[in-house]
Motif scaffolding. Structure first.
Motif, PDB file in Angstrom:
ATOM      1  N   ASP A 223      29.899 -11.090  71.137  1.00 48.14           N
ATOM      2  CA  ASP A 223      30.852 -10.340  71.948  1.00 48.14           C
ATOM      3  C   ASP A 223      32.268 -10.747  71.528  1.00 48.14           C
ATOM      4  N   ARG A 298      20.815 -10.665  83.451  1.00 50.72           N
ATOM      5  CA  ARG A 298      20.825  -9.206  83.248  1.00 50.72           C
ATOM      6  C   ARG A 298      21.191  -8.962  81.800  1.00 50.72           C
ATOM      7  N   ASP A 301      26.940  -6.558  78.737  1.00 50.92           N
ATOM      8  CA  ASP A 301      27.702  -5.333  78.513  1.00 50.92           C
ATOM      9  C   ASP A 301      28.996  -5.738  77.824  1.00 50.92           C
ATOM     10  N   GLU A 303      26.830  -6.084  74.996  1.00 52.19           N
ATOM     11  CA  GLU A 303      25.766  -6.513  74.078  1.00 52.19           C
ATOM     12  C   GLU A 303      24.633  -5.489  74.000  1.00 52.19           C
TER      13      GLU A 303
HETATM   14  N1  GLY Z   1      29.588  -9.240  77.661  1.00 58.25           N
HETATM   15  C1  GLY Z   1      29.419 -10.309  78.562  1.00 58.25           C
HETATM   16  C2  GLY Z   1      28.671 -10.017  79.763  1.00 58.25           C
HETATM   17  O1  GLY Z   1      27.975  -9.022  79.873  1.00 58.25           O
HETATM   18  O2  GLY Z   1      28.736 -10.826  80.687  1.00 58.25           O
END
Ligand code: GLY
Ligand code: AMP
Length: 436
Positions: A223, A298, A301, A303
């Motif tokens: 990320d 979870r 996001d 990713e």
């Molecule tokens: N991209 C980092 C998260 O989903 O926490």
């Protein structure tokens, strides 16, 4: 993986909970399943609404989501964000006999409490930074003086990705301690804090589909958390990703599996938690080895936007098997495509602070076959136009035989998206490209 290969038939009616790019990707993955299920989402976004029916039930409305699932005869719920997980959505669905992918509230605590996680990591000898736990200002300030600077101050609870301050000076760290413990900056999420030594290295996101003691490690990704090019400016929810993250060599991945993934899965089970969902392990690749920064419970996001498209596997069958306790049988069927994936996030100017909403977004009518636009903070206005409705607005994803080709395709599309307030980083994937 064919639907015939799972012991219980694949679900026919699926509800995806959430409204971001992660959930848009999950919708696309389910629609691509050979099982051809009916998919709905709550609350969804403008992009999701163009693909499946959406229902305006908020992610923290647990009774409302259960009622929606019952009304729509849903036989599988995939929960995207952490908030409904920590509020016990999966517990409530299970009580209503509706299978779901995602941990119950006991497992979601691994994300909802950084202190709970730190204690678990220490108890089971999983590598992580040295730290102290504080509820009072004075002992926290005294501890700061004993540690090297930079130092990291973390609110214990969920703070929408903003509860971590990597303080570059003692004064900044002291201010963060005051803000959290005395100033109530993060409400009850900050009434306990963790003060953690700073780790140095490259970060990687390891997403693991877990079903009790069975697990499947998904493709590696990296990320880009800071808002600005060259990793400058404040932390965000994530400004872009690519996969695979080649900094994680096969040997390093084996080390991560042996020293972190397997012990984590076993530790969670040993604590009596029947975890069925994604364990997302944030890892710092330090010179002395990989070290856990955090667990999320979870999908990541953004990713997810690069990890799921690289699976040469029916994602629905994989998640269903995890939820049903059937993962060990499905694990050998999981295949990864050789292609590289990238996701460039388009955000609204001002993010991660205040930003405008309601700006019209125009997306090119035709896109290259290997490019997809994933919606995050979007809505539709009265004129039927797509408008900005959140900090992270779109993700432009591309898949190609090389990272360079994927980046080129994604950036060419980013340029063609017309939106007055669009901003995006120009260097997603650059660290890996420069190494090549
Ligand atoms: N991209 C980092 C998260 O989903 O926490
Ligand atoms: P977390 O939510 O705990 O992953 O923290 C968010 C981000 O803060 C991480 O992705 C890192 O970039 C950074 N961070 C967290 N903990 C540390 C640490 N101990 N050392 C250096 N950076 C950290």
């Amino acid at each position: 993986m064919s639907s015939a290969s799972t012991s219980s038939p694949l679900p026919r009616n699926i509800l995806i909970v959430g409204s971001g790019g992660r959930e848009h990707t999950l919708v696309k993955s389910c629609l691509a399943s050979p099982a051809k299920p009916r998919v709905i989402a709550a609350p969804g976004n403008a992009g999701i609404a163009r693909e499946v029916p959406v229902f305006p039930v908020a992610v923290d409305n647990i009774p409302g989501l259960v009622a929606l699932a019952q009304r729509e005869q849903i036989d599988f719920v995939i929960v995207g964000p952490e908030v409904p997980l920590s509020l016990g959505l999966v517990d409530a669905l299970t009580a209503a006999n509706i299978p779901a992918y995602g941990p119950k509230a006991d497992g979601a605590r691994l994300e909802a409490s950084k202190i709970f996680t730190k204690q678990l990591l220490l108890k089971y000898g999983i590598p992580t930074a040295a730290s102290g736990v504080f509820t009072e200002v004075a002992p926290a300030l005294a501890y700061l003086k004993t540690r090297p600077i930079p130092i990291v101050v973390k609110a214990d609870g969920l703070a929408a990705g903003k509860g971590v301050i990597v303080a570059q000076t003692l004064a900044e760290a002291e201010a963060a301690v005051h803000d959290m413990l005395a100033g109530n900056k993060f409400g009850s999420a900050g009434s306990q804090i963790l003060v953690e030594d700073c780790l140095y290295g490259e970060e990687t996101s390891i997403l693991v589909v877990v079903s009790s003691r069975d697990y499947v490690i998904l493709p590696t990704s990296q990320d880009h958390k800071r808002i600005g090019d060259g990793d400058t400016g404040p932390n965000t929810g994530g400004m872009g990703t690519y996969s695979p993250a080649e900094v994680v060599t096969p040997a390093l991945l084996a080390q991560i599996e042996n020293e972190i993934v397997l012990p984590s899965v076993n530790a969670i089970a040993a604590e009596g938690i029947d975890f069925r969902g994604t364990l997302f392990i944030g890892i710092m690749l330090t010179p002395s080895g990989p070290s856990v920064l955090e667990y999320n419970t979870r999908f990541g996001d953004p990713e997810t936007q690069v990890v799921l498209p690289r699976l040469d596997t029916d994602v629905l069958a994989l998640l269903w098997a995890a939820a049903r306790g059937d993962l060990a049988r499905v694990k050998p069927l999981v295949k990864i495509k050789p292609d590289y994936a990238i996701c460039v996030v388009i955000a609204a100017k001002g993010y991660p602070d205040a930003y405008a909403k309601g700006d019209v977004i125009r997306i090119p009518a035709t896109l290259p076959a290997n490019v997809q636009i994933i919606h995050a903070g979007t809505a539709q206005n009265a004129a039927g136009e797509i408008v900005t409705a959140g900090g992270r607005v779109l993700g432009v994803t591309a898949l190609a035989p090389s990272l360079r080709a994927a980046a080129y395709a994604a950036y060419a599309t980013c340029e063609k998206i017309d939106c007055a307030s669009k901003i995006y980083r120009r260097d997603i994937g650059a660290k890996q490209l420069h190494r090549q």
